[in-house]
Scaffold this motif. Sequence first.
Motif, PDB file in Angstrom:
ATOM      1  N   ILE A 237       0.847  -1.194   0.000  1.00  0.00           N
ATOM      2  CA  ILE A 237       0.000   0.000   0.000  1.00  0.00           C
ATOM      3  C   ILE A 237       0.881   1.243   0.000  1.00  0.00           C
ATOM      4  CG2 ILE A 237      -1.723   1.308   1.295  1.00  0.00           C
ATOM      5  CD1 ILE A 237      -2.857  -1.161   0.012  1.00  0.00           C
ATOM      6  N   GLY A 238       0.549   2.202  -0.857  1.00  0.00           N
ATOM      7  CA  GLY A 238       1.334   3.438  -0.918  1.00  0.00           C
ATOM      8  C   GLY A 238       0.973   4.426   0.164  1.00  0.00           C
ATOM      9  N   ALA A 239      -0.314   4.529   0.503  1.00  0.00           N
ATOM     10  CA  ALA A 239      -0.784   5.447   1.547  1.00  0.00           C
ATOM     11  C   ALA A 239      -2.178   5.020   1.973  1.00  0.00           C
ATOM     12  CB  ALA A 239      -0.798   6.891   1.046  1.00  0.00           C
ATOM     13  N   VAL A 240      -2.542   5.411   3.183  1.00  0.00           N
ATOM     14  CA  VAL A 240      -3.854   5.090   3.732  1.00  0.00           C
ATOM     15  C   VAL A 240      -4.555   6.388   4.137  1.00  0.00           C
ATOM     16  CG1 VAL A 240      -5.117   3.941   5.596  1.00  0.00           C
ATOM     17  CG2 VAL A 240      -3.134   2.825   4.549  1.00  0.00           C
ATOM     18  N   ILE A 241      -5.772   6.573   3.636  1.00  0.00           N
ATOM     19  CA  ILE A 241      -6.607   7.720   3.995  1.00  0.00           C
ATOM     20  C   ILE A 241      -7.823   7.199   4.740  1.00  0.00           C
ATOM     21  CG2 ILE A 241      -8.001   9.637   3.130  1.00  0.00           C
ATOM     22  CD1 ILE A 241      -6.221   9.700   0.665  1.00  0.00           C
ATOM     23  N   GLY A 242      -8.148   7.849   5.833  1.00  0.00           N
ATOM     24  CA  GLY A 242      -9.336   7.466   6.580  1.00  0.00           C
ATOM     25  C   GLY A 242     -10.196   8.672   6.895  1.00  0.00           C
ATOM     26  N   GLU A 243     -11.463   8.631   6.494  1.00  0.00           N
ATOM     27  CA  GLU A 243     -12.415   9.713   6.801  1.00  0.00           C
ATOM     28  C   GLU A 243     -13.326   9.254   7.933  1.00  0.00           C
ATOM     29  OE1 GLU A 243     -14.536  11.752   3.583  1.00  0.00           O
ATOM     30  OE2 GLU A 243     -13.294  10.612   2.185  1.00  0.00           O
ATOM     31  N   ILE A 244     -13.346  10.043   9.000  1.00  0.00           N
ATOM     32  CA  ILE A 244     -14.180   9.705  10.150  1.00  0.00           C
ATOM     33  C   ILE A 244     -14.999  10.928  10.547  1.00  0.00           C
ATOM     34  CG2 ILE A 244     -14.154   9.074  12.599  1.00  0.00           C
ATOM     35  CD1 ILE A 244     -11.860   7.245  12.057  1.00  0.00           C
ATOM     36  N   TRP A 245     -16.269  10.695  10.773  1.00  0.00           N
ATOM     37  CA  TRP A 245     -17.191  11.768  11.099  1.00  0.00           C
ATOM     38  C   TRP A 245     -17.304  11.963  12.608  1.00  0.00           C
ATOM     39  CZ3 TRP A 245     -19.976  15.405   8.501  1.00  0.00           C
ATOM     40  CH2 TRP A 245     -20.994  16.051   9.201  1.00  0.00           C
ATOM     41  N   GLY A 246     -17.257  13.227  13.058  1.00  0.00           N
ATOM     42  CA  GLY A 246     -17.517  13.552  14.449  1.00  0.00           C
ATOM     43  C   GLY A 246     -16.391  13.160  15.393  1.00  0.00           C
ATOM     44  N   ASP A 247     -16.764  12.973  16.662  1.00  0.00           N
ATOM     45  CA  ASP A 247     -15.810  12.611  17.714  1.00  0.00           C
ATOM     46  C   ASP A 247     -16.239  11.305  18.379  1.00  0.00           C
ATOM     47  OD1 ASP A 247     -14.212  15.035  17.510  1.00  0.00           O
ATOM     48  OD2 ASP A 247     -15.939  16.062  18.363  1.00  0.00           O
ATOM     49  N   PRO A 248     -16.121  10.190  17.664  1.00  0.00           N
ATOM     50  CA  PRO A 248     -16.551   8.911  18.235  1.00  0.00           C
ATOM     51  C   PRO A 248     -15.649   8.476  19.390  1.00  0.00           C
ATOM     52  CG  PRO A 248     -15.395   8.546  16.179  1.00  0.00           C
ATOM     53  CD  PRO A 248     -15.566  10.035  16.307  1.00  0.00           C
ATOM     54  N   ILE A 249     -16.194   7.682  20.276  1.00  0.00           N
ATOM     55  CA  ILE A 249     -15.448   7.193  21.438  1.00  0.00           C
ATOM     56  C   ILE A 249     -14.243   6.366  20.995  1.00  0.00           C
ATOM     57  CG2 ILE A 249     -15.590   5.727  23.481  1.00  0.00           C
ATOM     58  CD1 ILE A 249     -18.508   6.493  23.752  1.00  0.00           C
ATOM     59  N   ALA A 250     -14.399   5.615  19.905  1.00  0.00           N
ATOM     60  CA  ALA A 250     -13.315   4.742  19.448  1.00  0.00           C
ATOM     61  C   ALA A 250     -12.094   5.531  18.994  1.00  0.00           C
ATOM     62  CB  ALA A 250     -13.810   3.863  18.305  1.00  0.00           C
ATOM     63  N   LEU A 251     -12.288   6.790  18.618  1.00  0.00           N
ATOM     64  CA  LEU A 251     -11.169   7.592  18.120  1.00  0.00           C
ATOM     65  C   LEU A 251     -10.568   8.385  19.283  1.00  0.00           C
ATOM     66  CD1 LEU A 251      -9.447   8.479  15.788  1.00  0.00           C
ATOM     67  CD2 LEU A 251     -11.165  10.191  15.191  1.00  0.00           C
ATOM     68  N   ASP A 252      -9.746   7.719  20.073  1.00  0.00           N
ATOM     69  CA  ASP A 252      -9.104   8.356  21.214  1.00  0.00           C
ATOM     70  C   ASP A 252      -7.594   8.432  20.979  1.00  0.00           C
ATOM     71  OD1 ASP A 252      -8.372   5.722  21.432  1.00  0.00           O
ATOM     72  OD2 ASP A 252      -9.424   5.351  23.318  1.00  0.00           O
ATOM     73  N   PHE A 253      -6.858   8.859  21.989  1.00  0.00           N
ATOM     74  CA  PHE A 253      -5.407   8.999  21.844  1.00  0.00           C
ATOM     75  C   PHE A 253      -4.750   7.658  21.523  1.00  0.00           C
ATOM     76  CE2 PHE A 253      -1.122   8.830  23.576  1.00  0.00           C
ATOM     77  CZ  PHE A 253      -0.534   9.922  22.928  1.00  0.00           C
ATOM     78  N   THR A 254      -5.226   6.599  22.164  1.00  0.00           N
ATOM     79  CA  THR A 254      -4.642   5.276  21.934  1.00  0.00           C
ATOM     80  C   THR A 254      -4.801   4.856  20.479  1.00  0.00           C
ATOM     81  OG1 THR A 254      -5.085   4.611  24.218  1.00  0.00           O
ATOM     82  CG2 THR A 254      -4.711   2.851  22.611  1.00  0.00           C
TER      83      THR A 254
END
Length: 251
Positions: free
Chosen positions: A132-149
Amino acid sequence: MAAGLSLVPGGGIARGPDGSGDPGRAGHRSARVSLGEPWRLPGAGGGSPTLSEIFAASSRDGGWAGFLLGQIHARRPLLWVQDRMAILESGRVHPPGLLAAGLGVAELIHVEARDSKAALWAMEEGLRCAAIGAVIGEIWGDPIALDFTATRRLAVAAERHGVAAYLVRLSSTANLSGARLRWRVASAPSLPHPLNPRAPGQATWQAELFRARGSQPGTWQLAHEADGLHLVAEPVDRTLDETGFKRVGRK
């Protein structure tokens, strides 16, 4: 990041008192913005690929896509992950649009994730693949799963396997993150049209680097050419002078 960036000292169409420069007048010659010396965004050279976080100015502003795609090369496939809410609110990836950035449709792997947790998992798995050359991820809002860890895991995976990761945050806040580079990107006024000063010209974007490890923050106005991004305006120094105001331009 981008391999070839160039400075744009300025340019446009000047109209003389006799109407010269007006595309409606005979003998008009097109004017083009000249390109200056090569230039790199912070973090573009020397270091290994890492995680960059990009905050869109609004959910309807797609300027971040032009800014991001101008830094990606088509030598290896591109993995693009969108969670369900990102697709519903901002739209699904349109593969033919990648051609404008010099990326072929055949190099795109598109993943539609049911939620942010699944999107983060797909991104991390993609970063572990050397093909894979690069990975792009689009995420909406501030979900709990998207934390510092979660962001820390993406940064470590990107650096360990040498695959650049771009986490695009839509309608979200800049909370605690492990991303090495954090951007705010918005669409900016277009450049002068080379044939008609009244028509919209080439798209530009305002990119603010508000957090970076090993680089100084700043703000740039950028445009995309076939060979990469080009600087349209002088970078803004975010430090304060003795009067307490921000300095325009960087020493």
